[in-house]
Design an enzyme around this catalytic site. Structure first.
Site, PDB file in Angstrom:
ATOM      1  NE  ARG A 102       5.691  -3.625  -5.844  1.00  0.00           N
ATOM      2  CZ  ARG A 102       5.811  -2.905  -5.550  1.00  0.00           C
ATOM      3  NH1 ARG A 102       5.773  -2.328  -4.585  1.00  0.00           N
ATOM      4  NH2 ARG A 102       5.022  -2.297  -6.410  1.00  0.00           N
ATOM      5  CG  ASP A 142      -1.778   2.229  -5.621  1.00  0.00           C
ATOM      6  OD1 ASP A 142      -1.069   0.757  -5.507  1.00  0.00           O
ATOM      7  OD2 ASP A 142      -1.157   2.917  -6.686  1.00  0.00           O
ATOM      8  CE  LYS A 148       4.306   6.470  -4.989  1.00  0.00           C
ATOM      9  NZ  LYS A 148       4.443   5.573  -5.107  1.00  0.00           N
ATOM     10  CG  ASN A 149       3.026   5.723  -8.599  1.00  0.00           C
ATOM     11  OD1 ASN A 149       4.002   5.842  -7.717  1.00  0.00           O
ATOM     12  ND2 ASN A 149       1.519   4.784  -7.633  1.00  0.00           N
ATOM     13  NE  ARG A 161       8.906   3.867  -0.350  1.00  0.00           N
ATOM     14  CZ  ARG A 161       8.863   2.465  -0.761  1.00  0.00           C
ATOM     15  NH1 ARG A 161       9.615   1.392   0.467  1.00  0.00           N
ATOM     16  NH2 ARG A 161       9.588   2.058  -1.761  1.00  0.00           N
ATOM     17  CB  CYS A 185       5.277  -0.810  -0.531  1.00  0.00           C
ATOM     18  SG  CYS A 185       4.931   0.232  -0.029  1.00  0.00           S
TER      19      CYS A 185
END
Ligand code: EPZ
Length: 430
Positions: free
Chosen positions: A122, A305, A22-23, A397, A117
């Protein structure tokens, strides 16, 4: 509202296919707008954050086609706006990758401030610092980031902290700046390397990605490409910990074992057997788990993560373990929910002190964010009795078909939508 209903106690056994990262997919799909040619991207995960980004790209005139579930074709020749102000995109952090991509190609971008999230403050100061160093004017107005310039010029940029997002964003913009850029103290995550490889496949000249100094020679034009995204390190790690937590035997397939080294090392330390092959890793948890200490760090350190997943495992390990979170200050919010399931964990600032318990007990709880949500599902799979978890949109997500993949490994888990469904599930299982 969608929930997962779970009956714990079954060790997970079998093989699971890991999807694309995903990232890596998020910045790669955003960067695909940096050429007017068609870009084909394979191994794109079908997860909510990716789909929100693709919708936002369509809203500014980019043609996006999902040729197959994991194959996406993008053509941005007809882009009609450089303003991305979509309600949904506010909810994802990766919206900011459209800034680096549009600034690089069009020298102009307006994008809503990123969400994502709720795992701590952030900041985006390093992104802004990098764009400004390249010569862009950057302002924040009414919840939008506005960047504009006549031209971008290469620069020597020292990142004050290691940031995945800032490294990728500045790398994207700099790859179409005039002259040379050096990014020092760059993030080294596998997805940073994957984005650099993707940009290079479109004609960029980027060297050093994967080390802490990235050197970029700007080019004026990119061309189309055909690219396959790397496997998802965190999805793989989550299933590896699923094996540990349920005392199972799981082989994660289609992975790059090198990217999983810190995860495999910790699994070994807590008493699991980890066997690597070329593109798969098998985790066998036949012995009781024992305690360890872990601190989250940028790659190649232990990923933030994966912090909730290892905490859930250590909650069931003998002795006292310590988990220190060094990337996001608010990433222990899920501990309250885990405590409700019987865990004995005290959080002091950025440290969790964990006294292992013999078992968790099922509970009805809410997923607080993506990774914590997934980790709590793993706790439920090991717990005595039934559990439900709602707000699973967070889990969706970043995990494709999470419950289906778990089910294939033997988990007793069902996607339910009402109390009636939960009752039906309980009756079926008993
Ligand atoms: C990426 O977030 C990932 N998200 C996160 O994954 C991941 O947790 C994180 O990197 C760390 O690996 C995406 O790729 C979309 P950072 P990012 O910039 O880029 C601070 C998941 O579960 N910082 O490396 O936002 C920041 O507050 C998610 O998949 C600044 O202060 O992370 C944090 O404390 C969640 N100023 C630290 O640096 C800045 O300008 C690292 O953030 C940038 C960051």
């Amino acid at each position: 509202m969608e929930q997962y209903a779970i009956k714990g106690g079954t060790p997970l056994v079998g093989e699971v296919e890991i999807g694309g990262a995903k990232n890596a997919a998020l910045p790669i799909l955003a960067a695909a707008i940096m050429t007017d040619d068609t870009v084909h991207v394979d191994n794109v995960p079908d997860v909510r954050d990716v789909n929100v980004l693709l919708d936002a790209m369509q809203s500014i005139g980019v043609i996006v086609k999902r040729e197959e579930r994991h194959k996406v074709t993008i053509n941005a020749a007809g882009i009609s706006s450089l303003v991305v102000d979509d309600d949904n995109i506010r909810r994802i952090r990766a919206s900011y990758y459209l800034i680096g991509a549009m600034l690089g190609k069009y020298k102009n971008a307006e994008v809503t401030l990123p969400g994502g999230c709720d795992i701590g403050c952030r900041g985006i100061d390093q992104h802004i610092k990098g764009f400004r160093a390249l010569g862009a004017n950057v302002s924040l107005e009414h919840g939008m980031i506005i960047t504009k310039t006549e031209k971008l010029s290469g620069a020597h940029i020292y990142m004050d902290l290691v940031s995945v997002g800032a490294t990728i964003n500045v790398m994207m913009a700099a790859s179409m700046a005039e002259g040379k850029t050096i990014i020092e103290n760059a993030a080294k995550e596998p997805h940073v390397v994957d984005v650099a490889n993707f940009l290079n496949s479109m004609g960029a000249n980027i060297k050093g990605a994967g080390t802490d100094v990235i050197r970029i020679k700007g080019v004026s034009k990119f061309h189309g490409t055909d690219y396959t995204i790397i496997p998802d390190q965190i999805e793989a790690g989550t299933f590896m910990f699923a094996a540990a937590i349920t005392h199972g035997d799981v082989t994660v397939k289609n992975v790059i074992p090198k990217h999983l080294e810190s995860i495999s090392a910790k699994l070994n330390e807590i008493g699991c057997e980890v066997m690597e092959e070329d593109d798969c890793v098998r985790v066998v948890a036949s012995k009781p788990l024992h305690h360890t200490h872990v601190k989250t760090l940028p790659y190649p350190g232990f990923p933030t993560d994966m912090q909730p997943q290892i905490t859930v495992a250590l909650g069931l390990a003998s002795g006292t373990s310590i988990v220190t979170e060094s990337i996001f200050e608010n990433r222990f919010k899920y501990v309250d929910e885990l405590t409700r399931m019987g865990a004995d964990i005290k959080v002091e600032s950025s440290t969790a002190i964990i006294d292992g318990v013999k078992r968790y007990t099922g509970a009805d709880i809410t997923a607080p964010d993506l990774r914590a949500g997934a980790a709590l599902v793993l706790a439920m799979l090991a717990a005595d009795g039934f559990s439900t978890i709602d707000e699973i949109k967070y889990i969706q997500r970043g995990y494709e078909d999470f419950h289906l993949k778990l089910k294939k490994l033997g988990a007793e888990i069902e996607l339910v939508e009402s109390e009636k469904d939960v009752t039906r599930f309980k009756m079926k299982i008993v």
